[in-house]
Write an enzyme that holds these catalytic residues in place. Structure first.
Site, mmCIF file in Angstrom:
data_model
loop_
_atom_site.group_PDB
_atom_site.id
_atom_site.type_symbol
_atom_site.label_atom_id
_atom_site.label_comp_id
_atom_site.label_asym_id
_atom_site.label_seq_id
_atom_site.Cartn_x
_atom_site.Cartn_y
_atom_site.Cartn_z
ATOM 1 N N ASN A 1 -20.267 -13.132 -10.506
ATOM 2 C CA ASN A 1 -20.742 -12.468 -9.285
ATOM 3 C C ASN A 1 -20.148 -11.068 -9.246
ATOM 4 O O ASN A 1 -18.974 -10.894 -8.925
ATOM 5 C CB ASN A 1 -20.295 -13.285 -8.055
ATOM 6 C CG ASN A 1 -20.700 -12.583 -6.762
ATOM 7 O OD1 ASN A 1 -21.575 -11.723 -6.757
ATOM 8 N ND2 ASN A 1 -20.059 -12.954 -5.667
ATOM 9 N N LYS B 1 -20.764 -8.684 -7.260
ATOM 10 C CA LYS B 1 -20.669 -8.088 -5.916
ATOM 11 C C LYS B 1 -21.239 -6.662 -5.963
ATOM 12 O O LYS B 1 -22.203 -6.426 -6.669
ATOM 13 C CB LYS B 1 -19.225 -8.138 -5.410
ATOM 14 C CG LYS B 1 -18.584 -9.508 -5.618
ATOM 15 C CD LYS B 1 -17.322 -9.702 -4.855
ATOM 16 C CE LYS B 1 -16.686 -11.022 -5.271
ATOM 17 N NZ LYS B 1 -15.793 -11.563 -4.282
ATOM 18 N N HIS C 1 -23.044 -16.848 0.257
ATOM 19 C CA HIS C 1 -21.695 -16.451 -0.181
ATOM 20 C C HIS C 1 -20.852 -16.156 1.059
ATOM 21 O O HIS C 1 -21.347 -15.632 2.045
ATOM 22 C CB HIS C 1 -21.778 -15.219 -1.085
ATOM 23 C CG HIS C 1 -20.474 -14.923 -1.763
ATOM 24 N ND1 HIS C 1 -19.449 -14.263 -1.124
ATOM 25 C CD2 HIS C 1 -20.015 -15.231 -2.999
ATOM 26 C CE1 HIS C 1 -18.421 -14.174 -1.957
ATOM 27 N NE2 HIS C 1 -18.741 -14.749 -3.098
ATOM 28 N N GLU D 1 -18.809 -13.928 1.743
ATOM 29 C CA GLU D 1 -18.813 -12.527 2.195
ATOM 30 C C GLU D 1 -20.070 -12.234 3.000
ATOM 31 O O GLU D 1 -20.044 -11.454 3.945
ATOM 32 C CB GLU D 1 -18.672 -11.589 0.985
ATOM 33 C CG GLU D 1 -17.253 -11.619 0.433
ATOM 34 C CD GLU D 1 -17.134 -11.279 -1.038
ATOM 35 O OE1 GLU D 1 -18.099 -10.747 -1.626
ATOM 36 O OE2 GLU D 1 -16.064 -11.572 -1.612
ATOM 37 N N GLU E 1 -16.583 -22.887 -2.889
ATOM 38 C CA GLU E 1 -15.727 -21.705 -2.921
ATOM 39 C C GLU E 1 -14.846 -21.684 -1.674
ATOM 40 O O GLU E 1 -15.266 -21.192 -0.617
ATOM 41 C CB GLU E 1 -16.586 -20.437 -2.931
ATOM 42 C CG GLU E 1 -17.486 -20.299 -4.131
ATOM 43 C CD GLU E 1 -17.699 -18.839 -4.475
ATOM 44 O OE1 GLU E 1 -17.292 -18.450 -5.563
ATOM 45 O OE2 GLU E 1 -18.232 -18.094 -3.643
ATOM 46 N N GLY F 1 -11.021 -13.863 -4.207
ATOM 47 C CA GLY F 1 -10.457 -12.520 -4.320
ATOM 48 C C GLY F 1 -8.987 -12.438 -3.927
ATOM 49 O O GLY F 1 -8.455 -11.346 -3.731
ATOM 50 N N SER G 1 -10.947 -17.064 -7.502
ATOM 51 C CA SER G 1 -9.865 -16.579 -8.365
ATOM 52 C C SER G 1 -9.807 -17.250 -9.738
ATOM 53 O O SER G 1 -8.732 -17.407 -10.321
ATOM 54 C CB SER G 1 -8.507 -16.701 -7.637
ATOM 55 O OG SER G 1 -8.502 -15.902 -6.479
HETATM 56 C C1 PEP Z 1 -16.777 -14.869 -5.687
HETATM 57 O O1 PEP Z 1 -17.053 -13.722 -5.408
HETATM 58 O O2 PEP Z 1 -17.616 -15.766 -5.517
HETATM 59 C C2 PEP Z 1 -15.439 -15.168 -6.196
HETATM 60 C C3 PEP Z 1 -15.138 -16.421 -6.466
HETATM 61 O O3 PEP Z 1 -14.586 -14.116 -6.355
HETATM 62 P P1 PEP Z 1 -13.173 -14.147 -7.159
HETATM 63 O O4 PEP Z 1 -13.426 -14.845 -8.466
HETATM 64 O O5 PEP Z 1 -12.811 -12.706 -7.320
HETATM 65 O O6 PEP Z 1 -12.208 -14.920 -6.319
#
Ligand code: PEP
Length: 251
Positions: free
Chosen positions: A10, A12, A90, A92, A162, A168, A208
């Site tokens: 992803n 972003k 997601h 975000e 998630e 993040g 992460s």
């Molecule tokens: C994500 O954006 O779905 C995500 C899991 O980000 P990260 O791997 O940076 O935690």
């Protein structure tokens, strides 16, 4: 039944067209593991030109096929240019853009109907985990997001678990935590959505994941791959995560 692992990067709001092309030119597919990049709208066409066997996903879509929705992009528009799938829900988008479970009830079936693979993201916040509310939250999000998906299409949906506190932050869930929640999602699919569908649906872990921790997470049979944010921006790191998911180097 065996589910082919999927590693989806992803990106972003990162990568110009040129950067996306350079990334895809630097990666090699593996047999036995599916790889995808979830790119900004502006880079989708460039990704499709350079992707080879890597699938190309969008990061959002509107639920209507067209209409007076300034700034939005629909599923048929994505399909027209060749996009394979789309991330919906997601955290975000839920947090900053007010993406609701109600909108997702429309988005997931609209994506499927247009021919896109939806990755439906679900997960609890840190406060919800501390309050012991994680399982209820996951059950609710899964049930709401899939409410209007026709039974015969449920197996085409991908779910990404998630935990919001892991996205993040560098705080990756333990393999035990992730496994337990994937089992909650599978049990919810079986009990509330449709009998025995849990074994058919691929469930990714996100939060992460990086080249250093991926192999220990993928040791769990309940994890069918990962949705990877920050660690998917560099081809070498992303490809180490793909390799950790198994398969063999393609010739
Ligand atoms: C994500 O954006 O779905 C995500 C899991 O980000 P990260 O791997 O940076 O935690």
């Amino acid at each position: 039944m065996t589910r082919t692992p999927l590693i989806a990067g992803n990106w972003k709001m990162h990568k110009t067209r040129a950067e996306a092309r350079a990334f895809l030119e630097a990666v090699r597919p593996r047999d036995g593991v599916d790889a995808a990049v979830c790119a900004p709208f502006t880079a989708l066409a460039a990704c499709l030109d350079a992707a080879g066997r890597v699938a190309v996903f969008a990061q959002n879509m509107h639920e209507a096929p067209n209409g007076a929705f300034t700034g939005e992009v629909s599923a048929p528009m994505l399909v027209e240019i060749g996009v394979h799938g789309v991330v919906v829900g997601h955290s975000e988008r839920r947090q900053y853009f007010n993406e609701t479970d109600r909108a997702l009830q429309h988005k997931v079936p609209a994506a499927l109907e247009a021919g896109l693979v939806p990755i439906l993201c679900v997960g609890e916040t840190e406060d919800e985990r501390e309050a012991g509310d994680t399982e209820r939250k996951l059950r609710h999000q899964v049930q709401e997001g899939l409410r209007d998906v026709p039974g015969e299409r449920l197996g085409d949906v991908v779910i990404a678990y998630e935990p919001v506190w892991a996205i993040g932050t560098g705080k990756v869930a333990t393999v035990e935590q992730a496994t337990e929640m994937h089992q909650v999602v599978r049990a919810t699919l079986d009990r509330v959505v449709a009998p025995r569908i849990g074994a058919e649906v691929a469930i990714l872990y996100g939060g992460s994941v990086n080249a250093g921790n991926a192999a220990s997470l993928f040791a769990s049979e309940d994890l069918d791959g990962a949705l990877v944010g920050g660690a998917s921006l560099e081809p070498a790191g992303f490809w180490r995560i793909v390799a950790a998911a198994g398969g063999t180097a393609a010739r």
